[in-house]
Design a protein around this motif. Structure first.
Motif, mmCIF file in Angstrom:
data_model
loop_
_atom_site.group_PDB
_atom_site.id
_atom_site.type_symbol
_atom_site.label_atom_id
_atom_site.label_comp_id
_atom_site.label_asym_id
_atom_site.label_seq_id
_atom_site.Cartn_x
_atom_site.Cartn_y
_atom_site.Cartn_z
ATOM 1 N N GLN A 1 0.839 -1.192 0.000
ATOM 2 C CA GLN A 1 0.000 0.000 0.000
ATOM 3 C C GLN A 1 0.879 1.248 0.000
ATOM 4 O OE1 GLN A 1 -3.121 -0.124 -0.494
ATOM 5 N NE2 GLN A 1 -3.574 -2.235 -0.007
ATOM 6 N N THR A 2 0.406 2.275 -0.661
ATOM 7 C CA THR A 2 1.124 3.549 -0.683
ATOM 8 C C THR A 2 0.454 4.578 0.219
ATOM 9 O OG1 THR A 2 -0.139 4.235 -2.622
ATOM 10 C CG2 THR A 2 1.992 3.179 -3.020
ATOM 11 N N VAL A 3 -0.645 4.181 0.857
ATOM 12 C CA VAL A 3 -1.365 5.067 1.765
ATOM 13 C C VAL A 3 -1.563 4.372 3.110
ATOM 14 C CG1 VAL A 3 -2.560 6.321 -0.072
ATOM 15 C CG2 VAL A 3 -3.601 4.266 0.870
ATOM 16 N N LYS A 4 -1.958 5.143 4.113
ATOM 17 C CA LYS A 4 -2.149 4.613 5.460
ATOM 18 C C LYS A 4 -3.508 3.919 5.576
ATOM 19 C CE LYS A 4 -1.561 8.790 7.089
ATOM 20 N NZ LYS A 4 -1.462 9.927 8.012
ATOM 21 N N PRO A 5 -3.612 2.918 6.452
ATOM 22 C CA PRO A 5 -4.917 2.299 6.680
ATOM 23 C C PRO A 5 -5.795 3.215 7.541
ATOM 24 C CG PRO A 5 -3.265 1.259 8.057
ATOM 25 C CD PRO A 5 -2.546 2.230 7.170
ATOM 26 N N LEU A 6 -7.069 3.199 7.270
ATOM 27 C CA LEU A 6 -8.073 3.923 8.039
ATOM 28 C C LEU A 6 -8.819 2.865 8.841
ATOM 29 C CD1 LEU A 6 -9.298 6.764 8.357
ATOM 30 C CD2 LEU A 6 -10.865 6.196 6.518
ATOM 31 N N THR A 7 -8.686 2.884 10.173
ATOM 32 C CA THR A 7 -9.182 1.781 10.990
ATOM 33 C C THR A 7 -10.274 2.201 11.975
ATOM 34 O OG1 THR A 7 -7.558 2.132 12.744
ATOM 35 C CG2 THR A 7 -6.892 0.703 10.904
ATOM 36 N N VAL A 8 -10.966 1.206 12.495
ATOM 37 C CA VAL A 8 -11.989 1.435 13.516
ATOM 38 C C VAL A 8 -11.339 2.050 14.755
ATOM 39 C CG1 VAL A 8 -13.644 0.298 15.053
ATOM 40 C CG2 VAL A 8 -13.454 -0.422 12.666
ATOM 41 N N ARG A 9 -10.144 1.610 15.095
ATOM 42 C CA ARG A 9 -9.432 2.140 16.258
ATOM 43 C C ARG A 9 -9.242 3.657 16.149
ATOM 44 N NH1 ARG A 9 -6.752 -0.509 19.956
ATOM 45 N NH2 ARG A 9 -6.508 -2.349 18.640
ATOM 46 N N MET A 10 -8.940 4.135 14.956
ATOM 47 C CA MET A 10 -8.749 5.571 14.754
ATOM 48 C C MET A 10 -10.029 6.334 15.085
ATOM 49 S SD MET A 10 -6.626 5.244 11.215
ATOM 50 C CE MET A 10 -6.115 6.923 10.965
ATOM 51 N N PHE A 11 -11.168 5.775 14.676
ATOM 52 C CA PHE A 11 -12.446 6.430 14.946
ATOM 53 C C PHE A 11 -12.807 6.337 16.426
ATOM 54 C CE2 PHE A 11 -12.670 5.873 10.392
ATOM 55 C CZ PHE A 11 -13.170 7.102 10.003
ATOM 56 N N ALA A 12 -12.543 5.201 17.060
ATOM 57 C CA ALA A 12 -12.852 5.030 18.479
ATOM 58 C C ALA A 12 -12.026 5.991 19.338
ATOM 59 C CB ALA A 12 -12.599 3.584 18.902
ATOM 60 N N GLU A 13 -10.737 6.090 19.059
ATOM 61 C CA GLU A 13 -9.880 6.983 19.836
ATOM 62 C C GLU A 13 -10.227 8.449 19.591
ATOM 63 O OE1 GLU A 13 -5.895 5.761 18.907
ATOM 64 O OE2 GLU A 13 -6.068 3.950 20.139
ATOM 65 N N SER A 14 -10.597 8.773 18.361
ATOM 66 C CA SER A 14 -11.000 10.150 18.060
ATOM 67 C C SER A 14 -12.319 10.492 18.745
ATOM 68 C CB SER A 14 -11.113 10.343 16.547
ATOM 69 O OG SER A 14 -9.840 10.229 15.944
ATOM 70 N N ALA A 15 -13.233 9.544 18.823
ATOM 71 C CA ALA A 15 -14.505 9.781 19.513
ATOM 72 C C ALA A 15 -14.267 10.036 21.001
ATOM 73 C CB ALA A 15 -15.443 8.593 19.314
ATOM 74 N N LYS A 16 -13.348 9.288 21.608
ATOM 75 C CA LYS A 16 -13.013 9.508 23.014
ATOM 76 C C LYS A 16 -12.438 10.901 23.230
ATOM 77 C CE LYS A 16 -11.763 4.802 24.368
ATOM 78 N NZ LYS A 16 -10.623 3.977 24.797
ATOM 79 N N ALA A 17 -11.574 11.328 22.300
ATOM 80 C CA ALA A 17 -10.910 12.627 22.430
ATOM 81 C C ALA A 17 -11.817 13.781 22.040
ATOM 82 C CB ALA A 17 -9.640 12.645 21.580
ATOM 83 N N GLY A 18 -12.854 13.516 21.259
ATOM 84 C CA GLY A 18 -13.753 14.570 20.816
ATOM 85 C C GLY A 18 -13.253 15.347 19.616
#
Length: 91
Positions: free
Chosen positions: A69-86
């Motif tokens: 891959q030439t791009v970064k993965p977009l994961t569920v973890r990224m969304f969960a941690e962002s939701a916690k941080a607001g």
């Protein structure tokens, strides 16, 4: 996604979402996520996550090499941690 026997493949925290949804589908889910968890999703740089190279059904029979891959993965973890941080934490 399913196996060739139509058995569902569950999404885990670190599963790349690009393999489950195309560029034209994922923004709708991300918009809903932003509204539900009050996260500004307009700051997400989609160029960092797309284009994603998907593996064809027959590729695994002809090559043992993983797709580079030439791009970064977009994961569920990224969304969960962002939701916690607001706020969106990545890019």
């Amino acid at each position: 996604m399913t196996t060739w026997r139509l058995k569902p493949i569950p999404i885990e925290f670190d599963t790349p979402l690009q393999g489950y949804a195309g560029w034209d589908e994922l923004p709708y889910a991300i918009e809903d996520f932003g509204k539900k968890y009050n996260v500004d999703t307009t700051v997400i740089n989609f160029d960092a996550y797309y284009p994603w190279k998907t593996e064809t059904v027959f590729r695994k029979y002809f090559s043992k090499e993983p797709i580079q891959q030439t791009v970064k993965p977009l994961t569920v973890r990224m969304f969960a941690e962002s939701a916690k941080a607001g706020r969106w934490l990545y890019d």
